[in-house]
Design a protein around this motif. Structure first.
Motif, PDB file in Angstrom:
ATOM      1  N   GLN A  25      11.042   7.747  15.917  1.00 53.10           N
ATOM      2  CA  GLN A  25      11.127   7.308  14.531  1.00 53.10           C
ATOM      3  C   GLN A  25      12.202   6.249  14.336  1.00 53.10           C
ATOM      4  O   GLN A  25      12.003   5.285  13.604  1.00 53.10           O
ATOM      5  N   LYS A  26      13.338   6.424  15.007  1.00 50.94           N
ATOM      6  CA  LYS A  26      14.394   5.425  14.876  1.00 50.94           C
ATOM      7  C   LYS A  26      13.893   4.079  15.409  1.00 50.94           C
ATOM      8  O   LYS A  26      14.073   3.041  14.757  1.00 50.94           O
ATOM      9  N   ALA A  27      13.253   4.104  16.568  1.00 60.05           N
ATOM     10  CA  ALA A  27      12.739   2.864  17.145  1.00 60.05           C
ATOM     11  C   ALA A  27      11.704   2.231  16.231  1.00 60.05           C
ATOM     12  O   ALA A  27      11.686   1.009  16.026  1.00 60.05           O
ATOM     13  N   LYS A  28      10.839   3.076  15.651  1.00 63.87           N
ATOM     14  CA  LYS A  28       9.779   2.587  14.769  1.00 63.87           C
ATOM     15  C   LYS A  28      10.365   1.992  13.493  1.00 63.87           C
ATOM     16  O   LYS A  28       9.999   0.890  13.065  1.00 63.87           O
ATOM     17  N   VAL A  29      11.288   2.714  12.883  1.00 60.65           N
ATOM     18  CA  VAL A  29      11.912   2.243  11.645  1.00 60.65           C
ATOM     19  C   VAL A  29      12.595   0.900  11.879  1.00 60.65           C
ATOM     20  O   VAL A  29      12.398  -0.068  11.132  1.00 60.65           O
ATOM     21  N   CYS A  30      13.380   0.840  12.914  1.00 60.50           N
ATOM     22  CA  CYS A  30      14.140  -0.383  13.167  1.00 60.50           C
ATOM     23  C   CYS A  30      13.228  -1.547  13.541  1.00 60.50           C
ATOM     24  O   CYS A  30      13.463  -2.689  13.130  1.00 60.50           O
ATOM     25  N   HIS A  31      12.182  -1.252  14.295  1.00 61.26           N
ATOM     26  CA  HIS A  31      11.235  -2.296  14.674  1.00 61.26           C
ATOM     27  C   HIS A  31      10.577  -2.894  13.432  1.00 61.26           C
ATOM     28  O   HIS A  31      10.541  -4.120  13.256  1.00 61.26           O
ATOM     29  N   GLU A  32      10.094  -2.047  12.537  1.00 61.52           N
ATOM     30  CA  GLU A  32       9.406  -2.521  11.344  1.00 61.52           C
ATOM     31  C   GLU A  32      10.377  -3.182  10.365  1.00 61.52           C
ATOM     32  O   GLU A  32      10.047  -4.183   9.732  1.00 61.52           O
ATOM     33  N   PHE A  33      11.572  -2.619  10.228  1.00 62.68           N
ATOM     34  CA  PHE A  33      12.560  -3.216   9.320  1.00 62.68           C
ATOM     35  C   PHE A  33      12.904  -4.631   9.769  1.00 62.68           C
ATOM     36  O   PHE A  33      12.985  -5.556   8.953  1.00 62.68           O
ATOM     37  N   ASN A  34      13.074  -4.796  11.069  1.00 61.73           N
ATOM     38  CA  ASN A  34      13.456  -6.112  11.587  1.00 61.73           C
ATOM     39  C   ASN A  34      12.300  -7.109  11.526  1.00 61.73           C
ATOM     40  O   ASN A  34      12.534  -8.315  11.374  1.00 61.73           O
ATOM     41  N   ILE A  35      11.050  -6.624  11.612  1.00 62.77           N
ATOM     42  CA  ILE A  35       9.893  -7.520  11.505  1.00 62.77           C
ATOM     43  C   ILE A  35       9.639  -7.912  10.050  1.00 62.77           C
ATOM     44  O   ILE A  35       9.449  -9.085   9.729  1.00 62.77           O
ATOM     45  N   LEU A  36       9.669  -6.934   9.167  1.00 65.29           N
ATOM     46  CA  LEU A  36       9.327  -7.192   7.758  1.00 65.29           C
ATOM     47  C   LEU A  36      10.474  -7.797   6.970  1.00 65.29           C
ATOM     48  O   LEU A  36      10.254  -8.550   6.014  1.00 65.29           O
ATOM     49  N   GLY A  37      11.675  -7.446   7.331  1.00 59.83           N
ATOM     50  CA  GLY A  37      12.807  -7.846   6.516  1.00 59.83           C
ATOM     51  C   GLY A  37      13.034  -6.843   5.397  1.00 59.83           C
ATOM     52  O   GLY A  37      12.161  -6.045   5.064  1.00 59.83           O
ATOM     53  N   LYS A  38      14.198  -6.892   4.809  1.00 58.33           N
ATOM     54  CA  LYS A  38      14.588  -5.889   3.816  1.00 58.33           C
ATOM     55  C   LYS A  38      13.682  -5.874   2.594  1.00 58.33           C
ATOM     56  O   LYS A  38      13.327  -4.812   2.069  1.00 58.33           O
ATOM     57  N   GLU A  39      13.257  -7.062   2.108  1.00 58.07           N
ATOM     58  CA  GLU A  39      12.487  -7.124   0.868  1.00 58.07           C
ATOM     59  C   GLU A  39      11.121  -6.451   1.008  1.00 58.07           C
ATOM     60  O   GLU A  39      10.739  -5.603   0.190  1.00 58.07           O
ATOM     61  N   LYS A  40      10.356  -6.835   2.029  1.00 57.60           N
ATOM     62  CA  LYS A  40       9.024  -6.244   2.214  1.00 57.60           C
ATOM     63  C   LYS A  40       9.117  -4.767   2.589  1.00 57.60           C
ATOM     64  O   LYS A  40       8.306  -3.952   2.163  1.00 57.60           O
ATOM     65  N   PHE A  41      10.112  -4.443   3.415  1.00 53.54           N
ATOM     66  CA  PHE A  41      10.335  -3.043   3.789  1.00 53.54           C
ATOM     67  C   PHE A  41      10.587  -2.199   2.532  1.00 53.54           C
ATOM     68  O   PHE A  41      10.008  -1.125   2.345  1.00 53.54           O
ATOM     69  N   SER A  42      11.456  -2.706   1.653  1.00 53.00           N
ATOM     70  CA  SER A  42      11.791  -1.978   0.423  1.00 53.00           C
ATOM     71  C   SER A  42      10.601  -1.895  -0.527  1.00 53.00           C
ATOM     72  O   SER A  42      10.390  -0.868  -1.188  1.00 53.00           O
ATOM     73  N   ALA A  43       9.805  -2.971  -0.589  1.00 50.36           N
ATOM     74  CA  ALA A  43       8.626  -2.953  -1.460  1.00 50.36           C
ATOM     75  C   ALA A  43       7.648  -1.858  -1.047  1.00 50.36           C
ATOM     76  O   ALA A  43       7.106  -1.126  -1.885  1.00 50.36           O
ATOM     77  N   LEU A  44       7.430  -1.735   0.257  1.00 51.11           N
ATOM     78  CA  LEU A  44       6.529  -0.685   0.729  1.00 51.11           C
ATOM     79  C   LEU A  44       7.124   0.701   0.515  1.00 51.11           C
ATOM     80  O   LEU A  44       6.403   1.669   0.262  1.00 51.11           O
ATOM     81  N   ALA A  45       8.445   0.804   0.597  1.00 55.54           N
ATOM     82  CA  ALA A  45       9.094   2.080   0.308  1.00 55.54           C
ATOM     83  C   ALA A  45       8.891   2.466  -1.162  1.00 55.54           C
ATOM     84  O   ALA A  45       8.707   3.646  -1.485  1.00 55.54           O
ATOM     85  N   VAL A  46       8.932   1.477  -2.053  1.00 58.06           N
ATOM     86  CA  VAL A  46       8.652   1.741  -3.473  1.00 58.06           C
ATOM     87  C   VAL A  46       7.240   2.283  -3.632  1.00 58.06           C
ATOM     88  O   VAL A  46       7.007   3.284  -4.335  1.00 58.06           O
ATOM     89  N   ILE A  47       6.264   1.644  -2.991  1.00 59.58           N
ATOM     90  CA  ILE A  47       4.868   2.067  -3.091  1.00 59.58           C
ATOM     91  C   ILE A  47       4.686   3.491  -2.577  1.00 59.58           C
ATOM     92  O   ILE A  47       4.117   4.355  -3.266  1.00 59.58           O
ATOM     93  N   MET A  48       5.194   3.771  -1.379  1.00 52.78           N
ATOM     94  CA  MET A  48       4.967   5.077  -0.772  1.00 52.78           C
ATOM     95  C   MET A  48       5.618   6.201  -1.575  1.00 52.78           C
ATOM     96  O   MET A  48       5.032   7.269  -1.765  1.00 52.78           O
ATOM     97  N   ASN A  49       6.838   5.963  -2.031  1.00 53.30           N
ATOM     98  CA  ASN A  49       7.548   7.037  -2.730  1.00 53.30           C
ATOM     99  C   ASN A  49       7.123   7.177  -4.183  1.00 53.30           C
ATOM    100  O   ASN A  49       7.223   8.261  -4.757  1.00 53.30           O
ATOM    101  N   SER A  50       6.611   6.098  -4.783  1.00 55.92           N
ATOM    102  CA  SER A  50       6.044   6.215  -6.135  1.00 55.92           C
ATOM    103  C   SER A  50       4.755   7.023  -6.089  1.00 55.92           C
ATOM    104  O   SER A  50       4.427   7.744  -7.039  1.00 55.92           O
ATOM    105  N   ARG A  51       4.009   6.906  -4.996  1.00 56.90           N
ATOM    106  CA  ARG A  51       2.798   7.722  -4.823  1.00 56.90           C
ATOM    107  C   ARG A  51       3.165   9.182  -4.557  1.00 56.90           C
ATOM    108  O   ARG A  51       2.527  10.097  -5.059  1.00 56.90           O
ATOM    109  N   LYS A  52       4.185   9.382  -3.752  1.00 58.37           N
ATOM    110  CA  LYS A  52       4.584  10.748  -3.405  1.00 58.37           C
ATOM    111  C   LYS A  52       5.240  11.471  -4.577  1.00 58.37           C
ATOM    112  O   LYS A  52       5.034  12.659  -4.777  1.00 58.37           O
TER     113      LYS A  52
END
Length: 480
Positions: free
Chosen positions: A24-51
């Motif tokens: 999970q750490k490798a996955k999180v860091c890989h995606e964070f570094n690819i997407l950047g903070k803005e897109k990463f945070s936007a998807l976090a908003v979507i997932m947690n607003s649904r949850k």
């Protein structure tokens, strides 16, 4: 983008299972570094607003900032191996603080009596039930552009929160496509020299996508609430009342195909399953039921518009059909795939098309309990024969009461409708005090305004019907 969807599902509230930490750490860091903070945070908003679809924007914002901070702090070169684990553990502790700014959930307290892994796993499983019916109202074009120009960052995040929390049942990819399309429209039109024609054109283009979100949310909500078998019954009742000329044998194949579609697509995370599968089911409905003029008219549209048209159709007028008798015990109690009770309720609904499906569903549940009990007894025939007379009488009373309530609600203005309830109660139960009459009238008016409508919310209405109409059985033994 698709990879980060899985990641965000696994780190909600940052309560990751330690057994999967290295991955999970490798996955999180890989995606964070690819997407950047803005897109990463936007998807976090979507997932947690649904949850956490009942959370406030501020609660979601706190949670997203915590998730982004975890990645931003611990996904850079040179940090210790313990950075990720320690920060995730501190967020777990923060969740158990009574003053936690994260989304509230009644199960948090019971999770927080545990320690370590058990606490994290318990917290990770928490999820609020999605809203039964959307409450999001889109602002005017001027308000949209005003908010966008004031602070684009906050505007985007708040929209993602509002939209995805309202359509939390819709398949994830449908929501992702719809939100991306909407935000692109805002960027283009709010910076256009001619915003009004831009919005008009863009909304026409986006209509099928938004309608797919609305309809898939509605259907997947029913699938989640009812489950496979109950949803088949619910859909069959809907068709019986909108197309009472249709036979049970014609309706059920379309219902079963539609249920298989939802079972396959509602939980899909990474593709457009529901969009791909929808047209086949619509074609079958149109093939089987288009002898009805209203269905035929709906079937002239594009698939998603046809689906919306069918679900928006009002109940038809009841047609003249032969008298109906409750099936015999041998029919109701036979083994295997037994649809006798469903067939009976389908026929009952065809004869009472103005009694909303949520009322028929409550009736079906009550009768099914009696039938199951008798079929499990030593002498099922004798048991059902004894109950049949009372069942018939109570069904007749319940249907009459439901038809009267919903019939008058749809016939009269609301204020007049409420006055008629009061007059009826004073006539039927003259001993009631005026305050009690007002209380009951308020309950019935509230029930009617929410549940005597097309596509009424099933969970809410079930509770309301049990409370309001079920009150008549408080002083006597009732089967229904």
């Amino acid at each position: 983008m698709k990879g980060v969807i899985f990641l965000l599902l696994t780190i909600s509230l940052s309560h990751a299972d330690p057994r999967g930490k290295p991955y999970q750490k490798a996955k999180v860091c890989h995606e964070f570094n690819i997407l950047g903070k803005e897109k990463f945070s936007a998807l976090a908003v979507i997932m947690n607003s649904r949850k956490y679809s009942n959370a406030t924007f501020e609660e979601i914002d706190h949670l997203v900032k915590a998730i982004a901070s975890l990645a931003e702090t611990c996904c850079v070169e040179g940090v210790t191996e313990l950075c990720y684990d320690n920060k995730a553990s501190s967020l777990s502790e923060k969740s158990c603080d009574p003053k936690s700014p994260f989304p509230k959930h009644s199960g948090v307290a019971s999770c927080c009596v545990h320690k370590g892994l058990e606490r994290k796993l318990c917290l990770a499983d928490l999820k609020q039930p999605p809203k039964e019916f959307p409450t999001y109202v889109e602002p005017s074009n001027e308000e949209l552009c005003g908010s966008f120009k004031t602070n684009p960052h906050i505007f985007f995040y708040r929209f993602l929160y509002e939209y995805t929390s309202n359509y939390a049942h819709a398949p994830l990819q449908v929501v992702l496509n719809s939100t991306e399309n909407y935000l692109n429209m805002i960027k283009e039109c709010c910076t256009s020299k001619k915003p009004t024609p831009c919005f008009l054109n863009q909304r026409l283009q986006r209509h099928p996508l938004h309608l797919l979100t609305v309809m898939s949310n509605r259907l997947c909500s029913r699938y989640t609430i009812y489950g496979t078998e109950k949803l088949k019954f619910s859909a069959a009742i809907m068709f019986s009342q909108k197309v009472p000329s249709a036979e049970f044998k014609d309706v059920m194949p379309t219902v079963e195909q539609g249920t298989r579609l939802l079972a396959k697509c509602c939980g899909s995370l990474t593709d457009n399953c529901i969009e791909k599968e929808l047209s086949g089911n619509i074609q079958q409905i149109c093939k089987k039921l288009s002898k009805d003029a209203r269905v035929a008219e709906c079937c002239k549209k594009l698939p998603v518009d046809t689906l919306h048209c069918l679900h928006s159709m009002s109940a038809a007028e009841s047609i003249v059909l032969p008298g109906l008798q409750l099936p015999s015990s041998s029919q109701l109690c036979k083994k295997g795939k037994n649809q006798e009770l469903e067939k009976y309720m389908f026929e009952l609904a065809r004869r009472n098309t103005k009694l909303p499906e949520v009322f028929v569903d409550k009736l079906y549940e009550s009768v099914a309990v009696v039938v199951k009990k008798c079929c499990g007894s030593e002498n099922s025939n004798s048991c059902l024969e004894k109950k049949k007379s009372q069942l018939n009488e109570e069904m007749k009373m319940y249907i009459s009461e439901g038809n009267e309530l919903c019939g008058e609600y749809n016939k009269y203005p609301f204020s007049e409708f409420k006055q008629r309830i009061i007059k009826s109660l004073n006539k039927r139960v003259p001993k009631l005090t005026s305050s009690k009459v007002d209380e009951i009238a308020e309950q019935r008016a509230d029930l009617a305004s929410t549940c005597c409508i097309i596509n009424a919310p099933p969970v809410y209405c079930k509770e309301k019907i049990n409370k309001v109409i079920g009150n008549r059985c408080a002083q006597e033994p009732c089967l229904i």
